[in-house]
Design an enzyme around this catalytic site. Structure first.
Site, mmCIF file in Angstrom:
data_model
loop_
_atom_site.group_PDB
_atom_site.id
_atom_site.type_symbol
_atom_site.label_atom_id
_atom_site.label_comp_id
_atom_site.label_asym_id
_atom_site.label_seq_id
_atom_site.Cartn_x
_atom_site.Cartn_y
_atom_site.Cartn_z
ATOM 1 C CD GLU A 175 19.750 56.714 -44.402
ATOM 2 O OE1 GLU A 175 19.826 57.966 -45.330
ATOM 3 O OE2 GLU A 175 18.429 55.883 -43.859
ATOM 4 C CG HIS A 180 39.653 80.305 -36.155
ATOM 5 N ND1 HIS A 180 40.773 80.734 -35.595
ATOM 6 C CD2 HIS A 180 39.715 80.209 -37.430
ATOM 7 C CE1 HIS A 180 41.014 81.880 -36.341
ATOM 8 N NE2 HIS A 180 40.962 81.454 -37.178
ATOM 9 C CE LYS A 221 10.613 57.106 -40.587
ATOM 10 N NZ LYS A 221 11.487 56.397 -42.042
HETATM 11 O O1 PA5 Z 1 18.581 57.685 -47.804
HETATM 12 C C1 PA5 Z 1 16.247 57.427 -46.924
HETATM 13 O O2 PA5 Z 1 16.089 56.631 -47.953
HETATM 14 C C2 PA5 Z 1 16.274 58.356 -46.398
HETATM 15 O O3 PA5 Z 1 16.754 59.261 -45.904
HETATM 16 C C3 PA5 Z 1 14.888 58.721 -47.027
HETATM 17 O O4 PA5 Z 1 14.991 59.106 -48.145
HETATM 18 C C4 PA5 Z 1 14.460 59.571 -46.165
HETATM 19 O O5 PA5 Z 1 13.895 58.877 -44.862
HETATM 20 C C5 PA5 Z 1 12.761 60.410 -46.682
HETATM 21 O O6 PA5 Z 1 11.645 59.668 -46.593
HETATM 22 P P1 PA5 Z 1 10.332 59.192 -47.724
HETATM 23 O O7 PA5 Z 1 11.690 60.069 -49.498
HETATM 24 O O8 PA5 Z 1 10.063 57.716 -48.042
HETATM 25 O O9 PA5 Z 1 9.493 60.870 -47.863
#
Ligand code: PA5
Length: 426
Positions: free
Chosen positions: A279, A300, A416
């Site tokens: 990410e 394996h 989303k």
């Molecule tokens: O690293 C990130 O920003 C994302 O993985 C968020 O943690 C994830 O989308 C969850 O978001 P939130 O904490 O707003 O529910």
């Protein structure tokens, strides 16, 4: 605390391969907070600047909660989920003795999984920690509803409210509004720390406190990593690792990094690492694809591909653990019908380490797969703190080397938008 070995990646002279000016200039982006997304560098000095008053309060609330429950339902997804689970499994193993059981929901919209957990806790004493920085994420939002409903049905509104904790933004979002309205205890995710960099905030620390993990040791480990990774050159091992993966990617053309562990209890750590790097780096058409395997299990299955499949595609980073959480002797057998008595003087861990040695040789030599080895001594709280901080520092350096913003995730919004449209959200 981490021994980095670049010999099997043919990068042991890395300081002669990469321009040190590039490392020093990139390091400034981190320490002088001059790079893209620098508003989200709050994790950098967190191990010495965390809120001690909030920490004390978390310890008190966690202790009270632990005395009342058998299971803590941890609601969250992505960065609000993976860190706590990675730490819990690395430190306590997969079937811990004692402490509170942690079960994770809201990390999926699977009705089958969510209903199974609901059924599992129906007749158990349980509490809930609901973790969301934005406070508006759909997956944890709907999961929380059903577990909150069950808890209220079992305990009544007043007692249930004493068993629910929210970890969220200090003032914004639906979760904060709801927690305040219903009188749930809240802990704060700092503004300047994004989800995947938040494991050392209440996001990771609160559930781990309830589980009975030594969080002081986690923070001590992180502080040590913070102090060990302050240099702006390649004496800093986190930068050495970042530089090695940068060269393998941009100069040698590798597209995939596979994080290898030899311990099932490290599997969720590799999931946390995948999110951290995937990410943070995967944007603007750039980045290594982070993948993971657990050996010897996956030898394996995927082992065949790694040894003999497409060349020039992937390199491996191996997490080598010196001492296991628990060791086990291989017993002798008087009849030796299975022919395994030649192993009777060895432990499982010795055989595991010999497997690692054999695999590194096979992959790095015959397989021509570059191997980076990261050795740590133990799978304990201190090592988790060290390793998680060390990877976050390496990740910031890696992403800045690629000239991308490590701290945003614009691509996550695309699905989303489509999903909300299809669901008819206004
Ligand atoms: O690293 C990130 O920003 C994302 O993985 C968020 O943690 C994830 O989308 C969850 O978001 P939130 O904490 O707003 O529910």
């Amino acid at each position: 605390m981490i021994k980095l070995n670049l010999k099997n990646s043919k990068l042991e002279n890395i300081e002669k391969i990469i321009d040190i000016k590039l490392i020093k200039e990139t390091s400034k982006k981190i320490f002088e907070k001059s790079g893209q997304g620098s508003d989200f560098l709050g994790w950098l000095d967190l191990p010495e600047k965390f809120d001690k008053i909030e920490y004390k309060k978390m310890q008190e609330v966690a202790k009270k909660l632990r005395e009342k429950i058998e299971v803590l339902i941890v609601v969250g997804i992505g960065g609000s989920y993976l860190g706590a689970r990675a730490a819990d499994e690395m430190i306590r193993g997969l079937y811990p003795k004692g402490g509170c059981e942690l079960i994770y929901v809201g990390n999926t919209i699977s009705s089958s999984y969510t209903k199974q957990v609901l059924d599992y806790v129906e007749n158990k004493k349980f509490g809930i920690v609901n973790i969301s920085k934005s406070g508006t994420t759909t997956e944890p939002g709907i999961a929380f509803r059903v577990f909150e409903n069950l808890l209220i049905k079992k305990e009544g509104t007043k007692s249930a409210s004493e068993l629910i904790v929210a970890v969220t933004d200090k003032s914004r979002g639906a979760l904060k509004t709801m927690a305040d309205a219903k009188g749930y205890q809240t802990f704060v995710i700092p503004d300047d720390i994004g989800g995947r960099f938040s494991v050392l905030t209440p996001v990771g620390i609160f559930p781990l406190l309830v589980a009975g993990v030594d969080t002081d040791a986690i923070l001590d480990g992180a502080k040590k990593a913070m102090n060990d990774t302050k240099a702006d050159d390649l004496t800093n091992t986190a930068y050495q690792y970042a530089a090695a993966r940068y060269i393998l990617h941009t100069k040698k053309g590798y597209k995939v990094e596979t994080l290898v562990s030899y311990e099932l209890q490290m599997q969720m750590f590799t999931e946390w690492w995948k999110q951290l790097f995937g990410e943070s780096e995967g944007k603007d058409g750039k980045g290594l694809l982070p993948t993971s395997v657990v050996f010897s299990t996956d030898l394996h299955s995927l082992g065949q591909f790694i040894q003999e499949g497409t060349k020039g595609l992937l390199f491996e980073t191996i997490l080598k653990i010196k001492n296991p959480l628990l060791n086990l002797a291989i017993p002798a057998d008087k009849d030796n019908l299975d022919g395994l008595n030649y192993l009777q003087k060895k432990s499982f861990h010795e055989v595991n380490n010999i497997a690692l040695q054999g695999v590194v040789e096979a992959h790095a030599n015959e397989g021509e797969i570059p191997n980076i080895i990261l050795e740590i001594d133990e799978m304990n709280a201190n090592a988790f703190g060290y390793l998680s901080y060390w990877f976050m520092k390496a990740c910031a350096m890696s992403a800045y080397l690629l000239d991308v913003n490590p701290f945003n995730q614009p691509g996550v919004e695309v699905y989303k938008k489509n999903m909300f449209k299809l669901l008819g959200k206004e």
